[in-house]
Scaffold this active site. Structure first.
Site, PDB file in Angstrom:
ATOM      1  N   GLY A   1     -15.484  10.356 -18.842  1.00  0.00           N
ATOM      2  CA  GLY A   1     -14.666  10.115 -20.414  1.00  0.00           C
ATOM      3  C   GLY A   1     -14.872   8.791 -20.993  1.00  0.00           C
TER       4      GLY A   1
ATOM      5  N   LYS B   1     -17.588  20.620 -25.654  1.00  0.00           N
ATOM      6  CA  LYS B   1     -16.687  20.903 -26.061  1.00  0.00           C
ATOM      7  C   LYS B   1     -15.576  22.235 -27.252  1.00  0.00           C
ATOM      8  CE  LYS B   1     -14.270  17.223 -23.129  1.00  0.00           C
ATOM      9  NZ  LYS B   1     -14.190  17.849 -21.752  1.00  0.00           N
TER      10      LYS B   1
ATOM     11  N   ASP C   1     -18.863  11.796 -21.249  1.00  0.00           N
ATOM     12  CA  ASP C   1     -18.860  11.720 -22.678  1.00  0.00           C
ATOM     13  C   ASP C   1     -19.588  10.898 -23.688  1.00  0.00           C
ATOM     14  OD1 ASP C   1     -16.925  13.715 -21.729  1.00  0.00           O
ATOM     15  OD2 ASP C   1     -15.081  12.834 -22.136  1.00  0.00           O
TER      16      ASP C   1
END
Lengths: 205, 322
Positions: free
Chosen positions: B261, B103, B46
């Site tokens: 993440g 996303k 991420d």
């Protein structure tokens, strides 16, 4: 003596290549096995190796880290047959550039004298399937699966062009080294893997 | 050959056209699932900007996933979390050679279309963002760009595959620095796969019908998955992964790869940690190398983390009923 084939298992599409090579060994009725190999010791024992698709920067950096890159280069230069698929072909090349980013610095095997462009057909949405031919190695039609694929614009005098798609070179061969921009392991057609197993078998005996 | 179970060959996302007078096909299941196959044994990181994306690429990430805020920042900020700025996504796409994912909100078809039009390499229909539709996910067969979805169980995973997901990841509990939920989810999926495989091997088709009804999926996808003994698409671990040992353990449980993440870029040793998690993911079964990777990080620099039991917001429950 039994043929010992390997699939480089650093990152990427390892298992599908193992299945394709297995199917090729069975179809050719050759006494041979295929294993995933990663350490220099494992690599030193194979007669032929597939470098699978994946991310070439990742595979390059990690095989530099664990010493795989060094022994790979030695063995390929000594004549070990190798089939480089997509990222595998990128690793075999001397110089690469990216379609968008341009010049890039990444670990390479520096074996094939080719001018290679990464992501040459565009990003994933432009990934495509199309019929191609590899006539010079006896495969008239093959379902080419191109995923963020590279292409080659020019080759050195010692590199044979096996196939082109819309003017771009997508498969090359130099003696024991084959590089393809598409993914035979994602199809059910094992003819290219059979060709490679046969080549390894011939060069060994 | 890759498994094509559940494939819809007349999907809207499949484009048949001529490229310089040669027939080509885009958006097929082979191409979309195949893309996910190229990510196997890798780490998707991420990122929220170009600088982080370049660190990720340098560390050997197989892709970057662009968000507006990292999951732990989403928790702190509260409010509504939406897809990232397109300008930032494009800047990142112009800077790295590895694939770029982004996303969108669960069920938000137009956000996904915007991401497809931006040409990201994969879309994550993610519970980290605020769901736009609690009852339905996106019908992913309409997309040429592949989509990844989260799942906590085999039933959720197969529902997403039937909607056209080309890749599955565990949901875990994002932004907590706590890997426990990801471990629970992958073990549950593995247990359920073993169960349906043994039912398939026993030849009890009626019991597979019962499971299909319980899972709210078709009999065919249950039967084909049971026969394979694994999901028909690549299955990654995600949610709470913080250390190299976290990544190595999830790989040992049979995950095909790792999403990280907040674990990297909310830590104070992001660069070393990015390198270390890649090493531990690749060499998960060589304990000396995992130790070496773990030594590269400083536990005092890890994100502090949250106990899942005390959370007010459980992201994993989002979209869980559909």
């Amino acid at each position: 003596m039994s043929l010992n084939l390997g699939v480089l298992s650093i990152q990427g599409d390892v298992n599908e290549n193992i299945l394709s090579i297995k199917a090729a060994i069975d179809a050719l009725d050759i006494d041979g096995t295929v294993t995933s190999v990663r350490t220099p010791d494992e690599i030193s024992k194979v007669d032929g190796l597939v470098i699978p698709g994946g991310e070439s920067t990742t595979i390059g950096q990690l095989s530099l880290f664990n010493g795989a890159l060094k022994i790979l280069k030695e063995k390929i230069e000594q004549g070990m047959p190798v089939l480089g698929i997509c990222a595998g072909m990128i690793l075999l090349s001397k110089t690469v550039k990216d379609k968008v980013v341009g010049k890039i610095d990444q670990p390479l095997l520096n074996i094939l004298d080719i001018k290679l462009e990464r992501n040459s057909f565009g990003r994933q949405r432009e990934s495509f399937e199309s019929d191609i031919s590899l006539n010079s190695i006896g495969i008239p039609t093959f379902n080419g699966v191109f995923i963020r694929a590279p292409s080659i614009s020019d080759v050195g005098s010692d590199v044979e062009i096996l196939s082109k798609f819309n003017g771009k070179i997508i498969a090359v061969k130099k003696n024991n080294v084959i590089g393809v921009a598409f993914h035979p392991e994602l199809t059910s057609d094992i003819s290219l893997h059979k060709y490679f197993v046969n080549l390894t078998n011939t060069l060994k005996n | 050959m890759l498994p094509l179970s559940g494939e819809r060959i007349n999907a809207k996302g499949i484009i048949s056209e001529k490229l310089d007078s040669v027939d080509t096909l885009r958006g097929s299941s082979t191409l979309k699932r195949g893309f996910a196959h190229m990510q196997k044994n890798g780490v998707v990181m991420d990122v929220t900007n170009v600088e982080q994306a370049l660190i990720a690429q340098e560390a050997g990430a197989v892709s970057v996933m662009v968000l507006d805020k990292l999951p732990s920042e989403v928790r702190k900020a509260g409010g509504v979390a939406r897809t990232a700025s397109i300008k930032i996504i494009e800047e990142i796409m112009d800077s790295v050679t590895i694939p770029v994912m982004a996303k969108c909100r669960i069920g938000h078809v137009s956000e996904a279309l915007v991401l497809q039009e931006t040409d990201v390499d994969m879309i994550d229909e993610s519970e980290v963002l605020t769901p736009a539709d609690e009852l339905r996910h996106i019908w992913k067969w309409d997309f040429t760009t592949p989509v990844v979805n989260g799942a906590r169980s085999l039933a959720e995973a197969l529902r997403r595959v039937e909607e056209g997901a080309s890749m599955i990841r565990t949901k875990g509990e994002p932004g907590t620095g706590n890997v426990a939920e990801a471990i629970t989810h992958i073990k549950k999926v593995n247990d359920e796969l073993r169960t349906i495989k043994s039912i398939y091997d026993s030849g009890d088709n009626q019991d597979l019908v019962r499971i299909a009804r319980e899972f709210k999926v078709s009999y065919d996808i249950v039967e084909q998955t049971a026969k394979l003994g694994r999901l028909p698409v690549v299955n990654f671990a995600a949610g709470g992964i913080t250390t190299p040992a976290d990544a190595a353990y999830l790989m040992s449980l049979g995950c095909d790869g790792i999403f990280v993440g907040s674990g990297i870029f909310n830590a104070d040793d992001a660069q070393e940690r990015a390198n270390a998690i890649v090493l531990a993911t690749t060499f998960w079964n060589e304990s000396d190398k995992v130790k070496e990777a773990q030594k590269m990080i400083d536990e005092r620099q890890s994100i502090h983390g949250l106990d899942v039991k005390t959370l007010e917001l459980r992201m994993q429950d989002r979209g869980g009923l559909a």
